[in-house]
Design a protein around this motif. Structure first.
Motif, PDB file in Angstrom:
ATOM      1  N   TYR B 182       0.838  -1.200   0.000  1.00 58.92           N
ATOM      2  CA  TYR B 182       0.000   0.000   0.000  1.00 58.92           C
ATOM      3  C   TYR B 182       0.873   1.249   0.000  1.00 58.92           C
ATOM      4  O   TYR B 182       1.905   1.297   0.693  1.00 58.92           O
ATOM      5  N   PHE B 183       0.442   2.228  -0.757  1.00 64.83           N
ATOM      6  CA  PHE B 183       1.176   3.503  -0.767  1.00 64.83           C
ATOM      7  C   PHE B 183       0.213   4.635  -0.431  1.00 64.83           C
ATOM      8  O   PHE B 183      -0.871   4.723  -1.019  1.00 64.83           O
ATOM      9  N   ASP B 184       0.596   5.465   0.516  1.00 69.17           N
ATOM     10  CA  ASP B 184      -0.201   6.651   0.832  1.00 69.17           C
ATOM     11  C   ASP B 184       0.550   7.875   0.348  1.00 69.17           C
ATOM     12  O   ASP B 184       1.648   8.159   0.833  1.00 69.17           O
ATOM     13  N   VAL B 185      -0.047   8.579  -0.628  1.00 66.96           N
ATOM     14  CA  VAL B 185       0.568   9.840  -1.052  1.00 66.96           C
ATOM     15  C   VAL B 185      -0.066  10.939  -0.206  1.00 66.96           C
ATOM     16  O   VAL B 185      -1.262  11.204  -0.312  1.00 66.96           O
ATOM     17  N   ILE B 186       0.738  11.528   0.684  1.00 62.70           N
ATOM     18  CA  ILE B 186       0.199  12.526   1.612  1.00 62.70           C
ATOM     19  C   ILE B 186       0.859  13.871   1.316  1.00 62.70           C
ATOM     20  O   ILE B 186       2.087  13.973   1.330  1.00 62.70           O
ATOM     21  N   GLU B 187       0.042  14.874   1.040  1.00 64.54           N
ATOM     22  CA  GLU B 187       0.623  16.187   0.750  1.00 64.54           C
ATOM     23  C   GLU B 187       0.126  17.192   1.773  1.00 64.54           C
ATOM     24  O   GLU B 187      -1.046  17.218   2.127  1.00 64.54           O
ATOM     25  N   GLU B 188       1.061  18.007   2.249  1.00 61.93           N
ATOM     26  CA  GLU B 188       0.690  19.061   3.182  1.00 61.93           C
ATOM     27  C   GLU B 188       0.998  20.398   2.553  1.00 61.93           C
ATOM     28  O   GLU B 188       2.075  20.580   1.963  1.00 61.93           O
ATOM     29  N   ILE B 189       0.050  21.325   2.686  1.00 59.04           N
ATOM     30  CA  ILE B 189       0.287  22.654   2.118  1.00 59.04           C
ATOM     31  C   ILE B 189       0.784  23.572   3.226  1.00 59.04           C
ATOM     32  O   ILE B 189       0.109  23.759   4.234  1.00 59.04           O
ATOM     33  N   ASP B 190       1.969  24.120   3.050  1.00 55.51           N
ATOM     34  CA  ASP B 190       2.466  25.169   3.939  1.00 55.51           C
ATOM     35  C   ASP B 190       2.200  26.483   3.240  1.00 55.51           C
ATOM     36  O   ASP B 190       2.612  26.656   2.091  1.00 55.51           O
ATOM     37  N   SER B 210       4.673   4.006   2.924  1.00 57.12           N
ATOM     38  CA  SER B 210       4.323   2.713   2.364  1.00 57.12           C
ATOM     39  C   SER B 210       4.118   1.696   3.467  1.00 57.12           C
ATOM     40  O   SER B 210       4.733   1.773   4.525  1.00 57.12           O
ATOM     41  N   CYS B 211       3.243   0.782   3.191  1.00 57.63           N
ATOM     42  CA  CYS B 211       3.088  -0.350   4.079  1.00 57.63           C
ATOM     43  C   CYS B 211       3.214  -1.570   3.184  1.00 57.63           C
ATOM     44  O   CYS B 211       2.347  -1.839   2.355  1.00 57.63           O
ATOM     45  N   ARG B 248      13.483   8.197 -14.100  1.00 60.79           N
ATOM     46  CA  ARG B 248      12.420   8.741 -13.247  1.00 60.79           C
ATOM     47  C   ARG B 248      11.470   7.652 -12.762  1.00 60.79           C
ATOM     48  O   ARG B 248      10.238   7.811 -12.806  1.00 60.79           O
ATOM     49  N   VAL B 249      12.036   6.519 -12.385  1.00 65.76           N
ATOM     50  CA  VAL B 249      11.248   5.426 -11.844  1.00 65.76           C
ATOM     51  C   VAL B 249      11.824   5.089 -10.483  1.00 65.76           C
ATOM     52  O   VAL B 249      13.032   5.076 -10.309  1.00 65.76           O
ATOM     53  N   LEU B 250      10.963   4.864  -9.504  1.00 65.26           N
ATOM     54  CA  LEU B 250      11.454   4.468  -8.187  1.00 65.26           C
ATOM     55  C   LEU B 250      11.612   2.950  -8.175  1.00 65.26           C
ATOM     56  O   LEU B 250      10.627   2.217  -8.264  1.00 65.26           O
ATOM     57  N   SER B 251      12.847   2.502  -8.106  1.00 63.72           N
ATOM     58  CA  SER B 251      13.115   1.084  -8.137  1.00 63.72           C
ATOM     59  C   SER B 251      13.790   0.705  -6.830  1.00 63.72           C
ATOM     60  O   SER B 251      14.745   1.350  -6.414  1.00 63.72           O
ATOM     61  N   PHE B 252      13.257  -0.306  -6.138  1.00 67.27           N
ATOM     62  CA  PHE B 252      13.765  -0.607  -4.799  1.00 67.27           C
ATOM     63  C   PHE B 252      13.357  -1.980  -4.304  1.00 67.27           C
ATOM     64  O   PHE B 252      12.346  -2.537  -4.740  1.00 67.27           O
ATOM     65  N   ILE B 253      14.176  -2.505  -3.393  1.00 68.45           N
ATOM     66  CA  ILE B 253      13.770  -3.672  -2.609  1.00 68.45           C
ATOM     67  C   ILE B 253      13.287  -3.110  -1.290  1.00 68.45           C
ATOM     68  O   ILE B 253      14.061  -2.502  -0.554  1.00 68.45           O
ATOM     69  N   PRO B 254      11.998  -3.246  -0.971  1.00 72.63           N
ATOM     70  CA  PRO B 254      11.449  -2.489   0.154  1.00 72.63           C
ATOM     71  C   PRO B 254      11.814  -3.090   1.503  1.00 72.63           C
ATOM     72  O   PRO B 254      12.035  -4.294   1.597  1.00 72.63           O
ATOM     73  N   PRO B 255      11.856  -2.243   2.542  1.00 74.74           N
ATOM     74  CA  PRO B 255      11.913  -2.767   3.901  1.00 74.74           C
ATOM     75  C   PRO B 255      10.606  -3.495   4.182  1.00 74.74           C
ATOM     76  O   PRO B 255       9.639  -3.325   3.445  1.00 74.74           O
ATOM     77  N   ASP B 256      10.588  -4.257   5.237  1.00 73.31           N
ATOM     78  CA  ASP B 256       9.373  -4.976   5.571  1.00 73.31           C
ATOM     79  C   ASP B 256       8.533  -4.100   6.494  1.00 73.31           C
ATOM     80  O   ASP B 256       9.033  -3.576   7.475  1.00 73.31           O
ATOM     81  N   GLY B 257       7.276  -3.904   6.160  1.00 75.54           N
ATOM     82  CA  GLY B 257       6.396  -3.158   7.044  1.00 75.54           C
ATOM     83  C   GLY B 257       6.235  -1.703   6.638  1.00 75.54           C
ATOM     84  O   GLY B 257       6.274  -1.364   5.460  1.00 75.54           O
ATOM     85  N   ASN B 258       6.055  -0.834   7.644  1.00 69.90           N
ATOM     86  CA  ASN B 258       5.786   0.578   7.368  1.00 69.90           C
ATOM     87  C   ASN B 258       7.075   1.375   7.239  1.00 69.90           C
ATOM     88  O   ASN B 258       7.971   1.243   8.061  1.00 69.90           O
ATOM     89  N   PHE B 259       7.154   2.205   6.249  1.00 69.54           N
ATOM     90  CA  PHE B 259       8.319   3.085   6.120  1.00 69.54           C
ATOM     91  C   PHE B 259       7.976   4.227   5.176  1.00 69.54           C
ATOM     92  O   PHE B 259       6.999   4.181   4.444  1.00 69.54           O
ATOM     93  N   ARG B 260       8.791   5.274   5.222  1.00 73.29           N
ATOM     94  CA  ARG B 260       8.597   6.415   4.338  1.00 73.29           C
ATOM     95  C   ARG B 260       9.481   6.225   3.109  1.00 73.29           C
ATOM     96  O   ARG B 260      10.698   6.192   3.200  1.00 73.29           O
TER      97      ARG B 260
END
Lengths: 955, 420
Positions: B182-190, B210-211, B248-260
């Motif tokens: 799961y990916f959460d795209v969270i944007e905050e406006i300052d 991401s989770c 411009r592609v995010l390529s990765f081996i993810p950590p396990d669980g929740n992370f930014r």
């Protein structure tokens, strides 16, 4: 079930109870007891009395219990060294455990026990662990070496751990590399001179590879280490930059800032015309801005660093003004820093926005912040001329609010604006005067008084205003008193008729009723001036003042350069070099930015650095200058506006006095006469320095050379128009050691005359003038043949090239090394001393060619023990090229022979003092090494002649 | 020594409730300098993060009502220390569900073990949560019951696998029955909006949290419809930077669980849409002890999405005694001690704009307040990334199974201030 139960105590006595539990037979009970002990420790309770009981629990298979005991040991071993020995056996055993986790844990804990007796036992296990098959153990052991070094440095060196550590830099595992670098950097900190981290292109490459693969913390260690490397040229610098830039996108802000440091430093070497330079500038902005969206503590550190970066390279963030706008709920420490950077970035393009913001801030609640915002408006006015009018009207609006501290700040800055733009905004004086009564802070009162005094002729009731201040004269602070005194004297000079009484009153208050020596002194000076020569008084007191500029609050360029090398450290937060504040900084090395390449000096610079350092060390025999000069300047305690002529003249006198004193120690007793001469007329300082008359030379040749030289004058050298070899300029006196004056130079000899080619660079913020130079006595009597002529005063950041002709008729004193020259340079700021080594070939005279017969005879005549042999390595010239090259520097080939395929050159040269040196140079066509045999009656010069040969042939 | 010599945890009332020394014991009295600075700062948030004392430097952070005060003896990079301290706080949060004095006291032994594991002689040792969790198991009610019965421990006795691999963020042998990403795209406006309603400053701080619960060693590629938006990005170390630079592609081996996964900034140079506007009239009358307060909030530029969770907080000037207001929607509170007005508005319906208006009572005789309060606005918009960032697709390599994938967007107000 939580750990809070461990905090509950019984009335019976906690320690007693725990002791019983620790000695229980039940494992579980033991563990619980140790947990209780640890819990007590966390809140600072002293449970050291339980030491033997806890240590008894150490031998266990239960890893958690073992860890807990280790935790305890680390805390208390130091206070119970004898007991700690009991633990050694278990440690040693654990270092052999098949489980790498336990091996690592044991070696790690052992290193933390700061007990001498234990360290002895640590060496063997540590040596094994450094070579352990498991990288986890190796990386832990690497850190342990640093720990051990901190406890017993000698032991670490004796055991050869440093070499093992250096080997780990080439380890296959990046984490091990990172820890080895970290450990070495830390050890190197306490040994600044040792060459522990011997960085070369190969090791740099290894570090850059490890950089991509190690943990974030390891990356910081590696980047900080890289920052100390000096790339050999701009290409290497660029390639390192290219490999470091990806770090700018790291989530860890410390990694980002360390990467910024490396880039800022190496950028210095890149030419500004390079495309890559522009790319790099663009890449630096986003990560810096991103740091500002982090937690406030991170923001603070980032802002302090950005403050340095915008001063060094304003172009990086010039379009990012808005990110520094203050939010009302920013912590105050962030607000103040943002404000400072806003001013630094203010320019004509964005000033309207900035002013609107500043005005907004000036109505906020926080007093400190409001004050700083008002000051900032004043700084904008001074920095951006076009905005001055708007700033002044904004300030007037703020004065209308009548908020006391706002009014006072506004008046202080308006005074500065008057000093920057004289006779432009005086119309506002009336408004200022209305607020006279509300001023209760000394700085604001002093500023207002200054304004009244300065513009007395336009303020009808100036005398009344000043008189009102005079009533409470003795209750005022010194700052206000001094300012009042000066203002009233100004008023008197402008309106003498009405104010005689007033000036009498203030002079007697200052001179008779005050205990403050500064005030009395200034009072007397004015009094005497006014009573002896009112016209002169007018010239002095009402003299035109130099304009102030915004540069006053910039960091000195030399300090800034040094601080750029410390980006990300505490030094960058405090804006002071580490030497100024880090306790126990054992001989902190001054760091400096690499010189820009593209010019011919680039290749020399790494070599130049140590020699400059050496040169700088030598004058240390000269006693350090007191702060006499500083004291003189401080005499004027008020704002710098009042009476600058006074200050200036005292500086000059002070400087001359100092020079006299300094030269005493340099010159021995010979300068007695000189000193009195100089003291009288500061302007004549330059001429006063030239060496005493040409009486000396007759005597000086005698003890060294023989009369031989004179007989052979006839041979006469062929006029060599090409001139002799001139070494590139090196820095002789770094700006850091000379209050901003940097001197670099070299020596040259052209058509019979010796010159010292100097470049003087002003890296301070003030103009430099009144230069003079003098040499100490030296081996060959070198002395300036003319005074040091710097025609115009040297403005900040300006350089001037000077060729100073030298002669060899100065007085002679044998130096060690022989070619050492000690130089004193004076300017309006101070006297500086440095020493340099001159190449001997500048002393080779044009008539140094000897007759063949004479050569043979002399060669035989000079005893063999006077012969010295040297190797000149890596020289690929052939005999003819060698001989013509040497001839350029007045080394003459008399004969050439070919013996068994080798060329033998026989050469002669003569020094200015008549010493002949004969040479045999053997050149084998296949061998790049030449053999040089020198014969001379004064064999001590041979070594220096060889150095001259070497330098000439290799350039 | 490098970095941190000692660490003190201090609560808001100034009690030192935990201390840890990595070298030798430093007396608690060193904290007196900190208390002094704290007193001077009045507000806890204003305590300067770097304080110098005659023999040490104190570098501190303030998180969750706790001061983490570290004692430093030599020149160190302060960011290094601050980052590390935040990591300590994150770890506590991760282990105990909250980073509070009670949680830390309840788990003091684990805290101590963690601190020892995280730092060795000032060198960070293991700060990745998955490695730490293998070394020291987080407490659960079940485990502590089991442990107390069986006598087993919560300390792992094998070397964590991730510790030395090139991907220290992932442990080996991860297994899930349901594989999900799961990916959460969270944007905050300052933003800072000035009196007249125009934008002084605005930028978007975005993150993708991401989770990821995937078995084995999955290799993921995440691509965007409009990657150009991302020109200022900070990456989790797992992301392959070269690949991003070139494709411009995010390529990765993810950590396990929740992370930014990444955080990014869309700066004010690109136009930042402001989803709400505020009409306000706050005035204080000269020589009378009252004033007027009238604020209306309305939606704009929200791309058809509802603005919800709207809360307005205002720090009123000191002279304000009380406020008598009427809200057309939601409820308001005014705290006469802190002078904070909070208005919980809820959802904005464009047909009927929420309004709060009424009388402000001032201290009688006090001068008219100089400063005008800033309005701090919070809001949320579901299913929208205000920058326009859109995930294109997620591909997985290296594993055979088919994972369940999901992306969620949300926009929130960050530091969103309206000046009056």
């Amino acid at each position: 079930m939580t750990d809070s139960k461990y905090f509950t105590t019984t009335k019976k006595g906690e320690i007693f109870e725990l002791k019983a539990e620790l000695n229980s037979d039940k494992k579980e009970k033991k563990k619980e007891a140790v947990k209780k002990v640890i819990a007590s420790m966390t809140v600072g309770k002293d449970v050291s009395a339980l030491f033997p009981d806890v240590v008894n629990c150490m031998q266990t298979d239960n890893l958690e219990l073992k860890k807990l005991v280790y935790l305890y040991l680390m805390n208390y071993a130091k206070s119970q060294p004898d007991m700690a020995i009991m633990a050694v056996n278990t440690f040693v055993k654990d270092c052999e455990d098949p489980n790498p986790l336990i091996r690592a844990l044991a070696v790690r804990t052992m290193g933390c026990i700061r007990v001498d007796k234990i360290t002895e036992y640590l060496c063997e296990p540590l040596r094994k662990c450094l070579k352990d098959e498991d990288p986890y153990v190796r990386k832990t052991a690497a850190v342990c070496v640093a720990k051990l070094h901190d406890i017993n440095a000698q032991l670490v060196e004796d055991q050869g751990f440093l070499d093992t550590l250096k080997d780990l830099i080439s380890d296959s595992n990046p984490m091990v590399v990172a820890n080895a670098v970290a450990a070495l950097s830390e050890i190197a900190e306490s040994h600044p001179s040792s060459n522990l981290l011997d960085l070369n292109p190969q090791s740099i490459n290894k570090l850059l590879t490890a950089l991509n693969e190690c943990t974030e913390w390891g990356q910081i260690f590696i980047l900080d280490c890289l920052a100390n490397y000096m790339p050999k040229d701009d290409r290497e610098a660029q390639s390192i930059c290219e490999r470091v830039t990806p770090r700018l996108s790291h989530a860890n802000s410390a990694v980002v800032l360390s990467a910024v440091k490396v880039l800022m430093k190496f950028m210095e070497m890149l030419s500004k015309d390079l495309d890559y330079y522009g790319t790099l500038l663009k890449k630096l902005a986003p990560p810096l801005v991103t740091l500002l969206s982090a937690e406030p503590e991170l923001q603070y550190v980032a802002l302090r660093n950005i403050n340095l970066i915008v001063q060094k390279r304003p172009e990086i963030l010039k379009h990012e003004m808005k990110v520094f706008f203050v939010k009302y709920n920013d912590p105050i420490y962030v607000k103040l820093e943002k404000l400072d950077i806003m001013i630094r970035l203010a320019s004509q393009a964005n000033i309207a926005q900035v002013l609107a913001e500043l005005k907004e801030y000036a109505t906020e609640v926080d007093v400190d912040f409001v004050r700083k915002a008002v000051r900032a408006i004043g700084r904008c006015a001074i920095k951006v001329e076009q905005s001055a009018e708007r700033c002044v009207s904004t300030l007037l609006d703020l004065i209308q609010t009548k908020v006391n501290y706002v009014v006072q700040e506004a008046i202080v800055v308006i005074k500065d604006i008057f000093r920057k733009y004289p006779n432009k905004y005086e119309s506002v004086i009336a408004t200022l005067c209305e607020n006279l009564d509300s001023l209760d802070e000394p700085e604001a009162r002093a500023a207002m008084i200054w304004i009244v005094g300065e513009y007395a002729e336009r303020i009808d009731n100036a005398d009344e205003l000043l008189e009102s201040f005079l009533e409470g004269f003795h209750d005022e602070s010194t700052q206000v008193q001094l300012q009042l005194l000066t203002a009233i004297v100004k008023l008197f000079l402008k309106k003498p008729t009405e104010t005689q009484e007033l000036v009498q009153q203030v002079l007697s208050l200052a001179t008779q009723d005050s205990d403050n020596p500064d005030l009395r002194d200034r009072g007397y000076i004015y009094w005497r001036l006014l009573s002896t020569d009112p016209v002169a008084a007018k010239e002095v007191v009402l003299a035109e003042k130099p304009l102030i500029s915004e540069e006053t609050d910039l960091i000195e360029p030399t300090l800034l350069d040094e601080l750029i090398c410390y980006i990300g450290t505490l030094a960058s937060v405090y804006h002071k070099p580490p030497s100024a504040f880090v306790e126990g900084s054992r001989g902190v090395v001054h760091k400096s930015l690499p010189p820009r390449t593209g010019s011919s000096e680039s290749a020399e610079s790494p070599d130049a650095a140590p020699s400059a350092g050496q040169a700088a060390e030598q004058p240390a025999v000269i006693p350090a200058q007191g702060d006499l000069l500083g004291d003189l300047l401080n005499l004027d305690l008020g704002p710098p506006v009042s009476g600058p002529p006074l200050a200036a003249s005292s500086v000059q006198m002070g400087a001359v006095d100092l020079l006299g004193g300094g030269l005493d120690s340099l010159m021995g007793d010979e300068s007695e006469g000189l000193r009195s001469d100089v003291g009288g007329s500061p302007a004549m300082g330059g001429s006063g320095f030239t060496a005493p008359g040409p009486a000396a030379p007759a005597a000086m040749g005698a003890p060294l050379g023989s009369g031989l030289g004179d007989l052979f004058d006839l041979t006469g050298g062929v006029g060599t128009l090409s001139g002799s070899y001139v070494a590139p300029k090196t820095v002789w006196l770094p700006a850091m050691k000379a209050k901003g004056l940097e001197i670099s130079g070299t020596f040259s000899r052209q058509v019979g005359s010796i010159c010292m080619d100097l470049v003087l660079t002003n890296k301070a913020l003030q103009v430099m003038s009144d230069f003079a130079i003098q040499f100490n006595r030296n081996s060959f009597g070198l002395a300036p043949a003319a005074p040091l002529q710097v025609h115009a005063p040297l403005a900040p950041n300006q350089s001037v090239e000077i060729s100073l002709p030298l002669n060899t008729v100065g007085s002679v004193m044998k130096m060690d090394p022989l070619n050492n020259l000690q130089v004193a340079v004076k300017n309006n700021i101070d006297v500086f001393y440095f020493s340099t080594l001159y190449p001997l070939h500048i002393l080779f005279v044009e008539d140094g060619k000897m007759e063949r017969q004479m050569f043979l005879a002399t060669w035989k005549d000079i005893p063999n023990e006077n012969e010295a042999q040297f190797q000149i390595k890596d020289c690929s010239l052939n005999a003819d090229a060698v001989s013509s090259k040497l001839q350029g520097s007045n080394i003459f080939t008399i004969a050439k022979r070919n013996v068994e395929g080798q060329d033998m050159l026989y050469q002669s040269l003569k020094l200015t003092n008549g010493i002949w040196v004969l040479a045999e140079l053997r050149i084998q066509p296949s061998n790049p090494s030449f053999t040089l045999s020198l014969k001379c009656r004064a064999p001590e010069v041979s070594q220096y002649v060889y150095q001259a040969y070497d330098a000439i042939l290799k350039n | 020594m490098k970095m941190i010599h000692s660490l003190f945890l201090i609560n808001c009332s100034g009690d030192i409730f935990l201390e840890k020394h990595w070298k030798s014991v430093v007396s608690q009295s060193v904290c007196d300098y900190f208390f002094e600075a704290q007193e001077k700062a009045i507000d806890v948030e204003n305590v300067p993060p770097v304080i110098s004392t005659p023999h040490h430097y104190l570098i501190s952070i303030y998180r969750d009502k706790i001061f983490f005060v570290s004692v430093i003896q030599t020149e160190v990079p302060p960011l290094f220390v601050i980052e590390f301290l935040h990591r300590v706080a994150d770890t506590f949060q991760d282990y105990f569900g909250e980073c509070s004095e009670t949680a830390i006291k309840d788990n003091v032994v684990i805290v101590y073990e963690l601190l020892e594991e995280m730092l060795d002689n000032g060198f960070p040792l293991a700060t990745e949560s998955n490695i730490l969790k293998e070394l020291i198991k987080p407490p659960t009610i079940l485990r502590s019951v089991v442990n107390s019965i069986t006598g087993s421990s919560n300390v792992g006795d094998t070397l964590p696998t991730g510790q030395l691999s090139n991907i220290p963020w992932r442990r080996a042998g991860v297994k899930y029955t349901n594989n999900e990403a799961y990916f959460d795209v969270i944007e905050e406006i300052d933003a800072i909006i000035d009196k007249s309603g125009s934008t002084v400053f605005a930028e978007i701080q975005g993150v993708i949290d991401s989770c990821i619960k995937l078995s084995g060693m999955p290799d993921l590629s995440l691509s965007f419809m409009n990657p150009r938006l991302l020109d200022d990005v900070s990456f989790h170390p797992c992301i392959r930077f070269k690949r991003w630079e070139s494709e411009r592609v995010l390529s990765f081996i993810p950590p396990d669980g929740n992370f930014r996964l990444i955080s990014y900034r869309v700066s004010s140079q690109n136009l930042v849409a402001i989803p709400v506007y505020v009409k306000h009239l706050i005035s204080f009358k000269e020589n009378s002890s009252s004033g007027r307060f009238d604020v209306t909030i309305g939606p704009k530029q929200n791309m058809g999405k509802t603005v919800e969770g709207v809360v307005m907080t205002v720090h009123m000037p000191k002279a304000v005694l009380n406020m008598n207001l009427t809200a057309t929607q939601g409820s308001y509170t005014f705290d006469p001690v802190t002078k904070v007005l909070a208005w919980d508005v809820g959802k904005i319906t464009p047909q009927k704009l929420p309004n709060l208006k009424g009388i402000v009572n001032l201290q009688s005789g006090a001068p008219k307040p100089e400063e005008n309060p800033s309005l701090n606005i919070q809001f949320k918009i579901q299913q929208l990334a205000i920058s326009g960032l859109k995930v294109n697709r997620l591909d997985m390599y290296g594993e055979k199974y088919k994972p369940f994938k999901g992306v969620k967007y949300i926009t929130k107000a960050g530091k969103f201030q309206v000046r009056t």
